[in-house]
Enzyme design. Structure first.
Site, PDB file in Angstrom:
ATOM      1  N   ARG A 170       0.769  -1.258  -0.018  1.00  0.00           N
ATOM      2  CA  ARG A 170       0.049  -0.061  -0.172  1.00  0.00           C
ATOM      3  C   ARG A 170       0.829   1.223   0.032  1.00  0.00           C
ATOM      4  NH1 ARG A 170      -3.329  -3.044   3.621  1.00  0.00           N
ATOM      5  NH2 ARG A 170      -5.059  -3.892   2.566  1.00  0.00           N
ATOM      6  N   LYS A 215       3.861  11.536 -11.183  1.00  0.00           N
ATOM      7  CA  LYS A 215       3.041  10.836 -11.969  1.00  0.00           C
ATOM      8  C   LYS A 215       3.760   9.306 -12.246  1.00  0.00           C
ATOM      9  CE  LYS A 215       0.290  13.943 -14.904  1.00  0.00           C
ATOM     10  NZ  LYS A 215       0.130  14.450 -16.234  1.00  0.00           N
ATOM     11  N   GLU A 221      11.614  18.816 -24.296  1.00  0.00           N
ATOM     12  CA  GLU A 221      10.737  19.231 -23.109  1.00  0.00           C
ATOM     13  C   GLU A 221      11.574  20.340 -22.253  1.00  0.00           C
ATOM     14  OE1 GLU A 221       8.180  17.653 -21.785  1.00  0.00           O
ATOM     15  OE2 GLU A 221       8.012  15.472 -22.659  1.00  0.00           O
ATOM     16  N   LYS A 231       8.712  23.060 -13.353  1.00  0.00           N
ATOM     17  CA  LYS A 231       7.811  22.049 -13.149  1.00  0.00           C
ATOM     18  C   LYS A 231       7.343  21.965 -11.593  1.00  0.00           C
ATOM     19  CE  LYS A 231       6.539  17.467 -13.977  1.00  0.00           C
ATOM     20  NZ  LYS A 231       6.422  16.443 -14.931  1.00  0.00           N
ATOM     21  N   GLU A 260      -3.626  17.815 -11.594  1.00  0.00           N
ATOM     22  CA  GLU A 260      -3.725  18.310 -12.807  1.00  0.00           C
ATOM     23  C   GLU A 260      -5.373  18.344 -12.792  1.00  0.00           C
ATOM     24  OE1 GLU A 260      -1.596  16.397 -16.276  1.00  0.00           O
ATOM     25  OE2 GLU A 260      -3.043  17.021 -17.496  1.00  0.00           O
ATOM     26  N   ARG A 276      -1.506  22.350 -14.271  1.00  0.00           N
ATOM     27  CA  ARG A 276      -0.671  21.185 -14.565  1.00  0.00           C
ATOM     28  C   ARG A 276      -0.684  20.971 -16.011  1.00  0.00           C
ATOM     29  NH1 ARG A 276       1.851  16.336 -11.112  1.00  0.00           N
ATOM     30  NH2 ARG A 276       3.192  15.360 -12.735  1.00  0.00           N
ATOM     31  N   ASN A 317       1.490  19.994 -20.778  1.00  0.00           N
ATOM     32  CA  ASN A 317       1.152  19.249 -21.837  1.00  0.00           C
ATOM     33  C   ASN A 317       1.132  19.972 -23.315  1.00  0.00           C
ATOM     34  OD1 ASN A 317       0.776  16.886 -20.691  1.00  0.00           O
ATOM     35  ND2 ASN A 317      -1.592  17.726 -20.165  1.00  0.00           N
ATOM     36  N   HIS A 352       1.731  18.512 -26.520  1.00  0.00           N
ATOM     37  CA  HIS A 352       1.411  17.097 -26.329  1.00  0.00           C
ATOM     38  C   HIS A 352       0.095  16.420 -27.035  1.00  0.00           C
ATOM     39  CE1 HIS A 352       4.743  17.485 -23.315  1.00  0.00           C
ATOM     40  NE2 HIS A 352       4.604  15.919 -23.293  1.00  0.00           N
ATOM     41  N   HIS A 392       0.854  13.303 -29.159  1.00  0.00           N
ATOM     42  CA  HIS A 392       0.368  11.924 -28.736  1.00  0.00           C
ATOM     43  C   HIS A 392      -0.362  11.498 -30.103  1.00  0.00           C
ATOM     44  CE1 HIS A 392       0.174  12.932 -24.298  1.00  0.00           C
ATOM     45  NE2 HIS A 392       1.233  12.436 -24.635  1.00  0.00           N
ATOM     46  N   HIS A 420       9.369  10.604 -28.159  1.00  0.00           N
ATOM     47  CA  HIS A 420       8.577  11.227 -27.313  1.00  0.00           C
ATOM     48  C   HIS A 420       8.746  12.895 -27.620  1.00  0.00           C
ATOM     49  CE1 HIS A 420       5.351  12.632 -24.548  1.00  0.00           C
ATOM     50  NE2 HIS A 420       6.276  13.317 -23.829  1.00  0.00           N
TER      51      HIS A 420
HETATM   52  N1  GLY Z   1       4.761  15.245 -17.838  1.00  0.00           N
HETATM   53  C1  GLY Z   1       3.452  16.130 -17.628  1.00  0.00           C
HETATM   54  C2  GLY Z   1       3.238  16.011 -16.215  1.00  0.00           C
HETATM   55  O1  GLY Z   1       4.120  15.663 -15.139  1.00  0.00           O
HETATM   56  O2  GLY Z   1       2.200  16.510 -15.680  1.00  0.00           O
END
Ligand code: GLY
Length: 373
Positions: free
Chosen positions: A125, A147, A189, A231, A241, A245, A249, A252, A256, A270
């Protein structure tokens, strides 16, 4: 710029889950001293991949000194980021008797960081984990912000959890072992941060980007530091997000669709897709009258000067038409109530989240971009 020996620290201030991102050359060589304060017993379990293990696992073992280390090296590549290797990793951690209060280390690029973080999130957990990102892309993006996850047959990153690391060690020395194409992909990035929220950083990249790619350590340390700072501030404002956040993107949604169209293959990495996507997002912004023509021209000129993929014409092989690319975008997980969320810009360093972008404008930009192929 020249040598840079100081350790730069960026705090990600999420209250009880606050942690530091440390950026310096040589962090792996002194990993034991960096990690020891987090340990309840002098033992760590490391998840990595076979390529990274060959390059950096011995150095990590040496750097950990008298901290016992056990390691599992998974196959390198995006295909690892699914249920089979994930359950192998979790079962291995259990077989190694990793306990609730232990530390798991994810040593590698985005695949290992995401999979390792998710394994730590669900093991007993939730156990704490330390990210040691070994690619530029992982250092400036995926290792920071919590993430974690794996891919599903339904799409990328659809299974996962928000689980913040306890510490991130971004050793910029390891960037020297990256193939040039992977480094430039990560640079996509880095540019994104300047474009989305810091025009002065973009100015700096225009001047210093070539030195950074050529190996200038101080330039690398500054670029990683500034990217992580940006970031961290965004993640602090919006960890899960719900709003801001999404700015991360930028580029992106286009990326994608292009990644899907090229089968997540070697045709388009990417970060290369992010760079092309940023150029398209600025083009779209200009067509919608949001920013001056100078902005997309500058974006494209910088990407070109860096030797990066900039236009759809730079993607080898066939691409589907504009309508098919639109359909791929509609499957993006950033769709909210069936409406595409785009990150647009009022200029360099001035991005915002737009929810009401007319589909025809997007299709026209794509159609024109495809015509340039
Ligand atoms: N890579 C995008 C984020 O971490 O929100």
């Amino acid at each position: 710029m020249s040598k840079d020996t100081e350790t730069r620290k960026v705090a990600v201030d999420l209250g009880a889950r606050r942690y530091e991102v440390r950026i310096a050359e040589g962090l792996i060589a002194r990993a034991g001293a960096e990690i020891a304060p987090f340990l309840r017993r002098r033992r760590v379990a490391v998840l990595t991949d076979e390529n990274v293990a060959a390059l950096h696992l011995d150095a990590l073992r040496a750097g950990l000194g008298d901290i016992a280390m056990t390691a599992l090296a998974l196959p390198a590549g995006e295909a690892t980021k699914g249920w089979p290797q994930f359950s192998r990793a979790v079962d291995w951690l259990l077989s190694e008797k990793v306990e609730r209060r232990d530390i798991v280390i994810a040593l590698g690029g985005g695949v290992i960081g995401d999979l390792g973080g998710f394994a730590a999130a669900v093991l007993r957990r939730g156990v704490r984990f330390v990210q040691i990102p070994t690619t530029l892309l992982a250092q400036v993006d995926s290792s920071v912000g919590g993430k974690t996850g794996i891919n599903s047959v339904h799409g990328k990153n659809l299974i996962g959890a928000f689980h913040q690391p306890a510490l991130v060690l971004a050793d910029i020395g390891v960037l020297g072992t990256l193939p040039a194409r992977d480094f430039l992909s990560g640079y996509g990035e880095v540019v994104k941060y300047g474009l989305l929220g810091d025009a002065a950083f973009f100015d700096w990249l225009e001047v210093n980007g070539p030195a950074m790619v050529a190996g200038d350590r101080a330039a690398r340390a500054h670029a990683v530091h500034r990217s992580v700072e940006m970031k961290a501030r965004i993640v602090e404002r919006d960890e899960t997000e719900e709003g801001d956040r999404a700015l991360l993107n930028l580029g992106h949604t286009f990326c994608h669709a292009l990644e899907k169209a090229t089968g997540y293959s070697d045709r388009l990495l990417h970060g290369e897709g992010v760079a092309i996507g940023c150029a398209l997002a600025f083009e779209l912004s200009q067509r919608l009258g949001l920013c001056a023509q100078e902005a997309p021209s500058r974006v494209r000129a910088h990407l070109r000067a860096m030797g990066m993929k900039t236009d759809l014409a730079d993607i080898p092989g066939d691409l589907p038409g504009a309508e098919a690319l639109m359909a791929l975008m509609a499957q993006d997980k950033k769709v909210v109530d069936g409406r595409l969320r785009f990150i647009l810009a009022r200029g360099i360093g001035a991005a915002f989240v737009a929810t009401d972008v007319p589909g025809e404008a997007v299709e026209t930009v794509l159609r024109d971009a495809l015509r340039g192929r």
